[in-house]
Write an enzyme that holds these catalytic residues in place. Structure first.
Site, PDB file in Angstrom:
ATOM      1  N   CYS A 184       1.447  34.069  28.632  1.00 19.30           N
ATOM      2  CA  CYS A 184       2.710  33.956  29.381  1.00 19.30           C
ATOM      3  C   CYS A 184       3.901  34.117  28.438  1.00 19.30           C
ATOM      4  O   CYS A 184       4.315  33.152  27.779  1.00 19.30           O
ATOM      5  CB  CYS A 184       2.775  32.616  30.108  1.00 19.30           C
ATOM      6  SG  CYS A 184       4.313  32.379  31.004  1.00 19.30           S
ATOM      7  N   CYS A 239       6.897  31.914  29.220  1.00 20.31           N
ATOM      8  CA  CYS A 239       6.752  30.510  28.828  1.00 20.31           C
ATOM      9  C   CYS A 239       6.908  30.352  27.310  1.00 20.31           C
ATOM     10  O   CYS A 239       7.517  29.389  26.846  1.00 20.31           O
ATOM     11  CB  CYS A 239       5.376  29.970  29.221  1.00 20.31           C
ATOM     12  SG  CYS A 239       4.774  30.515  30.819  1.00 20.31           S
ATOM     13  N   ASP A 240       6.331  31.271  26.541  1.00 17.28           N
ATOM     14  CA  ASP A 240       6.163  31.022  25.105  1.00 17.28           C
ATOM     15  C   ASP A 240       6.939  31.964  24.182  1.00 17.28           C
ATOM     16  O   ASP A 240       6.965  31.744  22.969  1.00 17.28           O
ATOM     17  CB  ASP A 240       4.660  31.107  24.740  1.00 17.28           C
ATOM     18  CG  ASP A 240       3.852  30.072  25.511  1.00 17.28           C
ATOM     19  OD1 ASP A 240       4.405  28.995  25.801  1.00 17.28           O
ATOM     20  OD2 ASP A 240       2.685  30.344  25.840  1.00 17.28           O
TER      21      ASP A 240
END
Ligand code: FAD
Ligand code: NAP
Length: 326
Positions: A138, A141-142
């Site tokens: 992701c 997300c990261d």
């Protein structure tokens, strides 16, 4: 709600992606008073991306914002949205019985399955060892953790190319590693990628090993293998983003419903009816072909309309008089 509670409903919607929320909106407007259980990813896959440019009516919308709007819409129409996870589902007789992680049991006349899909992993030991420590599925997300670092992305579909493009916001360089020399991503995305000076494609290679260290735990490089020659090359990287597609989340029903194409729930052509009457399925869970937000939402609508017809035919009002089953 107390532990071990029992809830009775006409329609239980499982999943809170575009398919689930749309089913919730339509089932509410049909006065079916649906209950929707969100699962561990409220809002579904679109919450893991940023710009969505193909949702009709929005030239550009952030995925998480769109999903919050869908949730608000479903609630406004009267859908009860519950934060819980369905851990088992008994479809052997009606009413169907779903058990949730919280201890709640849902007894329902019809089920709309909208559990979508989850990211696939390559299955390498080193991938598993560094998940959460440099290996991710992701970028939204990261990606932020890799400012000024070199990153690799594995895959050649829309997700891989979008992730590569997004990661250029943070990374000094993104290498897109693909096992062929042709991408299956949309042309507009390929065009953007090819014009981006930070992205370098590496064709005909697969990930062989993630290389890292233990203290502090993190990735330092990847070893990639040429698919024809087998030659191994090491590429420095702090982040490894696996973007090789998604698999349908059909675990709940895999022993109970007819599946096809490697785990997708089979629905009748032009309908959302599954192999069990009263059980309907919508969205990526059923769709190995289109897998889009708008097609999932369309199927969510169809599932609610199919459930409404089914319940009308089977006299849901009478069913509600039956003693609850535990
Ligand atoms: P999902 O969105 O997968 O939602 C599944 C839901 O089921 C989740 O809420 C989950 O919590 C829930 N769930 C699963 N198991 C359980 C359980 N046991 N109990 C309760 N709930 C459960 N499509 C586009 O059209 N445009 C885009 O720009 C786009 N970008 C994308 C970017 C990325 C990174 C990804 C991964 C996908 C993208 N897609 C895009 C595809 C799109 O996100 C999917 O087609 C769509 O989200 C599928 O919707 P769905 O409702 O079927 O399932
Ligand atoms: P996908 O289209 O299935 O592509 C997966 C990619 O990973 C393919 O290029 C595939 O290679 C590669 N791959 C698969 N297994 C591999 C392995 N074991 N080793 C190496 N490479 C492997 O998956 P996706 O990109 O996640 O897209 C899923 C769906 O969501 C699609 O329908 C897509 O259109 C949709 N989506 C849409 C958008 C958008 O509209 N903007 C954005 C993201 C996703 P091959 O090409 O060789 O098979």
């Amino acid at each position: 709600m107390s532990q071990l509670a029992q809830r009775r409903t006409k329609v239980l919607v499982i999943g809170s992606g575009p398919a689930g929320y749309t089913a919730g909106i339509y089932a509410s407007r049909a006065m079916l008073e649906p209950i929707l259980v969100q699962g561990i990813e409220p809002g579904g896959q679109l919450t893991t991306t940023n710009e969505v440019e193909n949702w009709p009516g929005d030239t550009e919308v952030q995925g998480p914002d769109l999903m919050v709007r869908m949730e608000t819409h479903a609630k406004a129409m009267g859908c009860e949205v519950i934060s819980d996870y369905i851990s088992s589902l008994d479809l052997s007789k009606r009413p169907f019985v779903a058990k949730a992680d919280s201890g709640t049991t849902f007894v329902t006349d019809a089920v709309i399955l909208a559990t979508g899909a989850r990211a696939k992993w390559l299955g390498l030991d080193s991938e598993e060892a560094f998940k959460g420590f440099g290996v991710s599925a992701c970028a939204t997300c990261d990606g932020f953790f890799y400012r000024g670092q070199e990153i690799v992305v594995i895959g050649g579909g829309n997700t891989a190319v979008e992730e590569a493009l997004f990661l250029t916001n943070f990374a000094s360089k993104v290498t897109l590693i693909h096992r062929r020399d042709e991408l299956r991503a949309e042309k507009i995305l390929i065009d953007r990628m090819m014009k981006n000076p930070k992205i370098e494609p590496l064709w005909h290679h697969i990930l062989d090993e993630v290389v890292g260290e233990d203290r502090p735990k993190g990735v330092t490089a990847v070893r990639v293998k040429h698919v024809d020659s087998g030659e191994i090359t090491e590429i420095p990287a702090k982040g490894v983003f696996i973007a090789i597609g998604h698999a349908p989340a059909s675990e709940l029903v895999k022993e109970q419903l007819e599946l096809h194409h490697g785990g997708y729930v089979k629905v009748m052509q032009g309908s959302t009816e599954t192999s069990i009457p009263g059980v309907f399925a919508a969205g990526d869970l059923t769709d190995h072909n289109y897998r889009q937000a708008v097609t999932s939402a369309g199927m969510g609508c169809m599932a609610a309309l199919d459930a409404e017809r089914f319940l009308a035919e089977h006299n849901a009002a009478a069913l509600l008089e039956i003693e609850p089953v535990l």
